[in-house]
Design a protein around this motif. Structure first.
Motif, PDB file in Angstrom:
ATOM      1  N   LYS A 339       0.841  -1.194   0.000  1.00  0.00           N
ATOM      2  CA  LYS A 339       0.000   0.000   0.000  1.00  0.00           C
ATOM      3  C   LYS A 339       0.881   1.251   0.000  1.00  0.00           C
ATOM      4  O   LYS A 339       1.696   1.436   0.920  1.00  0.00           O
ATOM      5  CB  LYS A 339      -0.908   0.004   1.229  1.00  0.00           C
ATOM      6  N   PRO A 340       0.753   2.099  -1.032  1.00  0.00           N
ATOM      7  CA  PRO A 340       1.549   3.334  -1.087  1.00  0.00           C
ATOM      8  C   PRO A 340       1.363   4.156   0.186  1.00  0.00           C
ATOM      9  O   PRO A 340       0.250   4.320   0.693  1.00  0.00           O
ATOM     10  CB  PRO A 340       0.980   4.063  -2.311  1.00  0.00           C
ATOM     11  N   GLY A 341       2.500   4.631   0.733  1.00  0.00           N
ATOM     12  CA  GLY A 341       2.460   5.466   1.912  1.00  0.00           C
ATOM     13  C   GLY A 341       2.274   4.714   3.208  1.00  0.00           C
ATOM     14  O   GLY A 341       2.262   5.333   4.274  1.00  0.00           O
ATOM     15  N   GLU A 342       2.128   3.380   3.157  1.00  0.00           N
ATOM     16  CA  GLU A 342       1.869   2.608   4.366  1.00  0.00           C
ATOM     17  C   GLU A 342       2.838   1.445   4.549  1.00  0.00           C
ATOM     18  O   GLU A 342       3.379   1.260   5.638  1.00  0.00           O
ATOM     19  CB  GLU A 342       0.434   2.056   4.352  1.00  0.00           C
ATOM     20  N   THR A 343       3.028   0.651   3.510  1.00  0.00           N
ATOM     21  CA  THR A 343       3.782  -0.596   3.657  1.00  0.00           C
ATOM     22  C   THR A 343       5.265  -0.335   3.922  1.00  0.00           C
ATOM     23  O   THR A 343       5.888   0.496   3.259  1.00  0.00           O
ATOM     24  CB  THR A 343       3.627  -1.463   2.401  1.00  0.00           C
ATOM     25  N   VAL A 344       5.801  -1.065   4.899  1.00  0.00           N
ATOM     26  CA  VAL A 344       7.229  -1.036   5.210  1.00  0.00           C
ATOM     27  C   VAL A 344       7.767  -2.451   5.022  1.00  0.00           C
ATOM     28  O   VAL A 344       7.158  -3.424   5.485  1.00  0.00           O
ATOM     29  CB  VAL A 344       7.488  -0.554   6.648  1.00  0.00           C
ATOM     30  N   VAL A 345       8.894  -2.570   4.323  1.00  0.00           N
ATOM     31  CA  VAL A 345       9.488  -3.888   4.089  1.00  0.00           C
ATOM     32  C   VAL A 345      10.918  -3.916   4.617  1.00  0.00           C
ATOM     33  O   VAL A 345      11.565  -2.875   4.777  1.00  0.00           O
ATOM     34  CB  VAL A 345       9.492  -4.253   2.590  1.00  0.00           C
ATOM     35  N   LYS A 346      11.369  -5.123   4.884  1.00  0.00           N
ATOM     36  CA  LYS A 346      12.773  -5.347   5.205  1.00  0.00           C
ATOM     37  C   LYS A 346      13.443  -5.818   3.926  1.00  0.00           C
ATOM     38  O   LYS A 346      13.080  -6.842   3.363  1.00  0.00           O
ATOM     39  CB  LYS A 346      12.913  -6.398   6.297  1.00  0.00           C
ATOM     40  N   ARG A 356       6.732   4.651  -1.070  1.00  0.00           N
ATOM     41  CA  ARG A 356       6.406   6.076  -1.247  1.00  0.00           C
ATOM     42  C   ARG A 356       4.898   6.290  -1.346  1.00  0.00           C
ATOM     43  O   ARG A 356       4.167   5.387  -1.770  1.00  0.00           O
ATOM     44  CB  ARG A 356       7.079   6.614  -2.517  1.00  0.00           C
ATOM     45  N   PRO A 357       4.433   7.480  -0.966  1.00  0.00           N
ATOM     46  CA  PRO A 357       3.003   7.775  -1.104  1.00  0.00           C
ATOM     47  C   PRO A 357       2.576   7.758  -2.566  1.00  0.00           C
ATOM     48  O   PRO A 357       3.395   7.854  -3.479  1.00  0.00           O
ATOM     49  CB  PRO A 357       2.878   9.193  -0.507  1.00  0.00           C
ATOM     50  N   PHE A 358       1.270   7.643  -2.796  1.00  0.00           N
ATOM     51  CA  PHE A 358       0.703   7.709  -4.133  1.00  0.00           C
ATOM     52  C   PHE A 358       1.003   9.076  -4.756  1.00  0.00           C
ATOM     53  O   PHE A 358       0.974  10.076  -4.051  1.00  0.00           O
ATOM     54  CB  PHE A 358      -0.815   7.493  -4.048  1.00  0.00           C
ATOM     55  N   PRO A 359       1.334   9.171  -6.071  1.00  0.00           N
ATOM     56  CA  PRO A 359       1.313   8.082  -7.051  1.00  0.00           C
ATOM     57  C   PRO A 359       2.628   7.323  -7.178  1.00  0.00           C
ATOM     58  O   PRO A 359       2.669   6.273  -7.777  1.00  0.00           O
ATOM     59  CB  PRO A 359       0.991   8.815  -8.351  1.00  0.00           C
ATOM     60  N   GLU A 360       3.754   7.893  -6.641  1.00  0.00           N
ATOM     61  CA  GLU A 360       5.035   7.204  -6.794  1.00  0.00           C
ATOM     62  C   GLU A 360       4.999   5.817  -6.176  1.00  0.00           C
ATOM     63  O   GLU A 360       5.702   4.907  -6.620  1.00  0.00           O
ATOM     64  CB  GLU A 360       6.170   8.018  -6.163  1.00  0.00           C
TER      65      GLU A 360
END
Length: 386
Positions: A339-346, A356-360
């Motif tokens: 989800k743009p602006g929300e998801t964090v990954v390792k 990055r937030p929407f739209p990037e």
């Protein structure tokens, strides 16, 4: 959103798709696959190919669904007058302008002549028309994708008249294949005889054999790619190729995104990855010496050079941390659902990255090495170091 609103929205989308399909359905090349059809078959909502993703960023996904409508209503054979230089792949139709991007990473199809020095193109036509002329062009020797595509870059090599429609709604167009090597564009114009309307097709191809005619096939059938079920989003599929001594020669692999996990889809995704990058293997169905990937759970086969062997490996995605953890996924697990602006990954480097937030943020779901967080050359277009 209330259920009734969702239902209304779904019906409006379905109606819109049905309208666009029935009103504008005409056709495009299916062998080799046209540029727009490649993007349509490669997950149009979240393209895995970077060039298709860039085209979607410009024009949205709808042009991929309308793959059969790249046209000019009043061409009447005057194609160069209605399709400007730099707009050939869109047919001068602004709706499809994303297809005109000057990139060398559009999905390609292998192509070579048969023993006669000819090739049978196949044009899928949901709405066939009487034909005045089919004309085929190929980019000149020395052409580079970064130069763009102009009429002066093209050399005509085949002209046909009215052609009967074959079974399955396909026009089969038999042409001599020009002598080329490496990556090129084959361009086709289809002029109707019952109106001034014409249609335009770009095909990104890779000539195999240097002189346009291959020597006897070097590939040997080594066995089938059989999908016994669906895989999870984020699964890694690897084709391990090794020699008779057990030494690895190469290991092309792909990570599955949403829309690519069905039994008929993930073999196609793997086949395109192998055929676009491997030196010692091809995957697909061989017809007239040409190996073409298909969407099927059982029909694709692995072709290797004599003496080599293969193993097919699948690996489930990494674990997902429970809610409240420092990150949501271990990349690339869950790709396609970020989800743009929300998801964090390792990331694979052990560091954390936020989409990055929407739209990037739409780039976070692109399954390509270029956007691999922290290591891909374009990762900053999709991610923020956390």
């Amino acid at each position: 959103m209330h259920l009734s609103h969702r239902a209304a929205l779904a019906l409006s989308v379905i109606a819109g798709l049905a309208l666009s399909g029935s009103a504008f359905a005409h056709g495009t090349m299916s062998k080799p696959l046209s540029r727009v059809k490649q993007c349509h078959e490669g997950n149009p909502e979240s393209p895995t190919n970077p060039a298709c993703a860039a085209a979607k960023a410009i024009g949205g996904a709808q042009p991929f669904y309308d793959w059969n409508g790249i046209n000019q209503a009043h061409a009447n054979g005057n194609h160069q007058a209605v399709v400007p230089d730099g707009q050939l792949c869109s047919g001068g139709n602004s709706k499809f302008r994303g297809l005109d991007l000057n990139r060398n990473d559009w999905p390609t199809s292998p192509i070579r002549a048969d023993a006669r020095g000819r090739y049978t193109f196949e044009f899928l036509a949901p709405a066939p028309h009487a034909t005045r002329e089919w004309k085929f062009y190929v980019t000149r020797d020395g052409w580079k994708a970064s130069d763009g595509l102009r009429w002066s870059d093209l050399e005509a090599f085949c002209t046909l008249g009215n052609t009967p429609l074959s079974e399955g709604g396909v026009y089969k167009l038999d042409c001599p294949l020009p002598k080329r090597s490496g990556q090129h564009i084959i361009y086709n114009t289809w002029q109707r005889s019952d109106s001034g309307e014409a249609f335009y097709t770009c095909m990104d191809v890779r000539f195999e054999g240097g002189d346009g005619v291959e020597p006897p096939p070097q590939w040997q059938d080594a066995g089938a790619v059989t999908a016994r079920g669906a895989l999870e989003v984020g699964s890694t599929v690897t084709l391990r190729v090794f020699n008779a001594n057990g030494n690895d020669l190469e290991r092309p692999e792909t990570v599955l995104a949403a829309g690519q996990t069905a039994p008929a889809q993930w073999p196609l995704v793997l086949a395109r990855k192998v055929n676009g990058s491997a030196q010692h293997a091809r995957v697909g169905v061989m017809r007239n010496g040409v190996i073409t990937p298909v969407a099927s759970a059982t029909e694709n086969r692995v072709y290797l050079k004599p003496g080599n062997r293969f193993e097919l490996e699948t690996r489930n995605p990494g674990p997902v941390d429970p809610p409240g953890g420092d990150y949501d996924f271990v990349y690339p697990a869950g790709i396609g659902s970020y989800k743009p602006g929300e998801t964090v990954v390792k990331g694979t480097d052990g560091k954390l990255y936020a989409c990055r937030p929407f739209p990037e943020g739409a780039w976070c779901n692109i399954n390509a090495d270029a956007y691999r967080p922290g290591t891909g050359f374009a990762w900053r277009d999709a991610w923020i170091a956390y």
